[in-house]
Design an enzyme around this catalytic site. Structure first.
Site, short mmCIF file in Angstrom:
data_model
loop_
_atom_site.label_atom_id
_atom_site.label_comp_id
_atom_site.label_asym_id
_atom_site.label_seq_id
_atom_site.Cartn_x
_atom_site.Cartn_y
_atom_site.Cartn_z
N ASP A 147 -5.50 -10.00 -10.77
CA ASP A 147 -6.08 -8.67 -10.91
C ASP A 147 -7.59 -8.85 -10.81
OD1 ASP A 147 -7.21 -6.28 -11.78
OD2 ASP A 147 -5.61 -5.88 -13.23
N LYS A 173 -11.82 1.91 -10.27
CA LYS A 173 -13.03 1.37 -10.89
C LYS A 173 -14.13 1.18 -9.84
CE LYS A 173 -10.16 1.58 -14.25
NZ LYS A 173 -9.35 0.47 -14.73
N TYR A 221 -4.79 -6.48 -19.14
CA TYR A 221 -5.04 -5.03 -19.15
C TYR A 221 -3.87 -4.29 -19.82
CZ TYR A 221 -5.61 -0.28 -17.50
OH TYR A 221 -5.71 1.08 -17.45
N ARG A 246 5.14 9.00 3.58
CA ARG A 246 5.31 8.00 2.52
C ARG A 246 5.35 6.58 3.10
NH1 ARG A 246 10.33 7.32 1.04
NH2 ARG A 246 10.74 9.55 0.86
C1 PLP Z 1 -7.94 0.27 -14.94
C2 PLP Z 1 -7.31 -1.05 -14.71
C3 PLP Z 1 -6.01 -1.17 -14.23
C4 PLP Z 1 -5.13 0.04 -13.97
O1 PLP Z 1 -5.62 0.84 -12.96
P1 PLP Z 1 -5.36 2.43 -12.88
O2 PLP Z 1 -6.06 2.79 -11.62
O3 PLP Z 1 -5.95 3.04 -14.12
O4 PLP Z 1 -3.89 2.64 -12.83
C5 PLP Z 1 -5.51 -2.44 -14.00
N1 PLP Z 1 -6.24 -3.54 -14.26
C6 PLP Z 1 -7.49 -3.46 -14.73
C7 PLP Z 1 -8.24 -4.73 -15.00
C8 PLP Z 1 -8.07 -2.23 -14.98
O5 PLP Z 1 -9.31 -2.16 -15.47
#
Ligand code: PLP
Length: 378
Positions: free
Chosen positions: A167, A192, A96, A44
């Site tokens: 982000d 993504k 988001y 961890r």
């Molecule tokens: C999908 C997404 C998240 C969250 O990510 P996860 O891997 O689904 O937890 C955060 N910010 C944006 C812009 C996203 O598209």
């Protein structure tokens, strides 16, 4: 080293001459019996495979430190856990959905306030209070693809002693590097584009700041939302093709945007910079491309359901960034937690469709969109 070379060659010289890194699954590691020290102790806290991934994540961003988490939300939660009781974070109202949920339902219990603002681009000195410790930015915004001036936010926030957290999921370090523009923390849903094949949940945080890095290492160790070794390895492998994939996805998206704009049965097409010349200028000054997500509305005469049923290639699914194209309806699939008024205010109509463009041959995607538009004519 350019980013495509860094993606392939940051990790080298593995045992036995292997050209890909080994996967270390050990949950625990032997310590020296006299000094009780060791390079690793328990999975961890740190492990060799995750450490290799974190080296690559940092290299792609040109950052001093990288951290891998079990999801984008674990990464975002870790970044926001640098806030303390009494602190406030400013966020765009269109942030988001998962981030909205965390800030709305979890942070208040920790004594941290989230203040949602309609337009981060209109932020001024008056929006900051002595409690404002962070500004959380998404540019382009989702699914409107509106642009926020990162340099301006950094200048404002730092003047008020607040951190800037970006982000960068939609752009990735291939197209936009917020740390170079002065941001303090970059978070990404690696689920993504970084993973890119719709088969892996992961998150990343990068920073140049040693103190913030220590706080993120603590978040990994104390909260435990870390990425497992097999998934770390799979992400290392996926990252090798990130620049290549995104280049193709973006080229496809550019073609689709141009094509849809020509069609009279498509009402509006949103793509970074499409809202105004000013936003286009800002985006061009802080990113090297417009990415591969676009949104559009069909003309009122067309039947949305028939359009979606006729589409052959894009899967009707949330998420984005995979090699396969995906289409979704934000009002019901990604932004359903917002009130209808808040959605309308943010420009997210009931009819808006968001397309995440994959690596397919653009000719097939264009022909598919055309035949679905014909099928949708009432
Ligand atoms: C999908 C997404 C998240 C969250 O990510 P996860 O891997 O689904 O937890 C955060 N910010 C944006 C812009 C996203 O598209």
């Amino acid at each position: 080293m350019h980013i495509q070379t860094a993606a392939v060659h940051t990790l080298r010289d593995f045992e036995h001459g292997a050209v890909v890194p080994p996967v270390h699954l050990a949950s625990t590691f032997e310590l020296d019996r006299a000094s009780e020290e060791g390079e690793y102790a328990y999975q961890r806290g740190a492990n060799p495979t995750r450490a290799q991934l974190e080296t690559v994540l940092a290299a792609l961003e040109g950052a001093a430190h990288g951290f891998a988490f079990a999801s984008g939300m674990a990464a975002t939660a870790a970044a926001l856990s640098t806030l303390q009781v009494g602190d406030e974070v400013l966020l765009p109202a269109s942030v988001y959905g998962g981030t909205y949920r965390f800030v709305d339902l979890v942070l208040p219990g920790r004594g941290v306030t989230g203040r949602f603002v309609d337009d981060l681009g209109a932020l001024t000195d008056e929006d900051f209070t002595p409690a404002t410790r962070a500004v959380f930015v998404e540019t382009p915004a989702n699914p409107t693809l509106r642009i926020t001036d990162l340099r301006r936010i950094v200048e404002l926030a730092h003047r008020h002693g607040a951190l800037v957290i970006v982000d960068n999921t939609f752009m990735t370090p291939v197209l936009q590097r917020p740390l170079e523009l002065g941001a303090d923390l970059v978070v990404q849903s690696a689920t993504k584009y970084l993973a890119g094949h719709s088969d892996l949940l992961a998150g990343a945080v990068t920073t140049d700041d040693d103190e913030l890095a220590a706080a993120l290492a603590l978040a990994q160790k104390a909260q435990g939302g870390v990425l497992a070794p097999q998934d770390s390895f799979r992400l290392i492998q996926s990252l090798k093709t990130l620049p290549l994939r995104l280049e193709r996805q973006q080229a496809n998206a550019e073609e689709i945007v141009a094509h849809l704009r020509e069609r009279e049965d498509v009402r509006q097409v949103w793509y970074p910079g499409s809202h105004s010349a000013e936003e286009a200028r800002i985006h061009a000054s802080q990113a090297t491309g417009r990415g591969a997500v676009l949104s559009f509305e069909l003309a009122p005469a067309l039947d949305r359901t028939r359009f979606l049923q006729a589409l052959r290639y894009p899967a009707y699914a949330v998420s984005l960034g995979g090699v396969e194209s995906l289409i979704c309806r934000p009002a019901t699939m990604t932004h359903e937690a917002m009130t209808p008024e808040a959605r309308a205010h943010a420009g997210i109509s009931e009819e808006l469709l968001r397309l995440s463009v994959g690596i397919e041959d653009a000719r097939d995607l264009l022909a598919d969109l055309d035949q679905a538009l014909e099928a949708a004519a009432r």
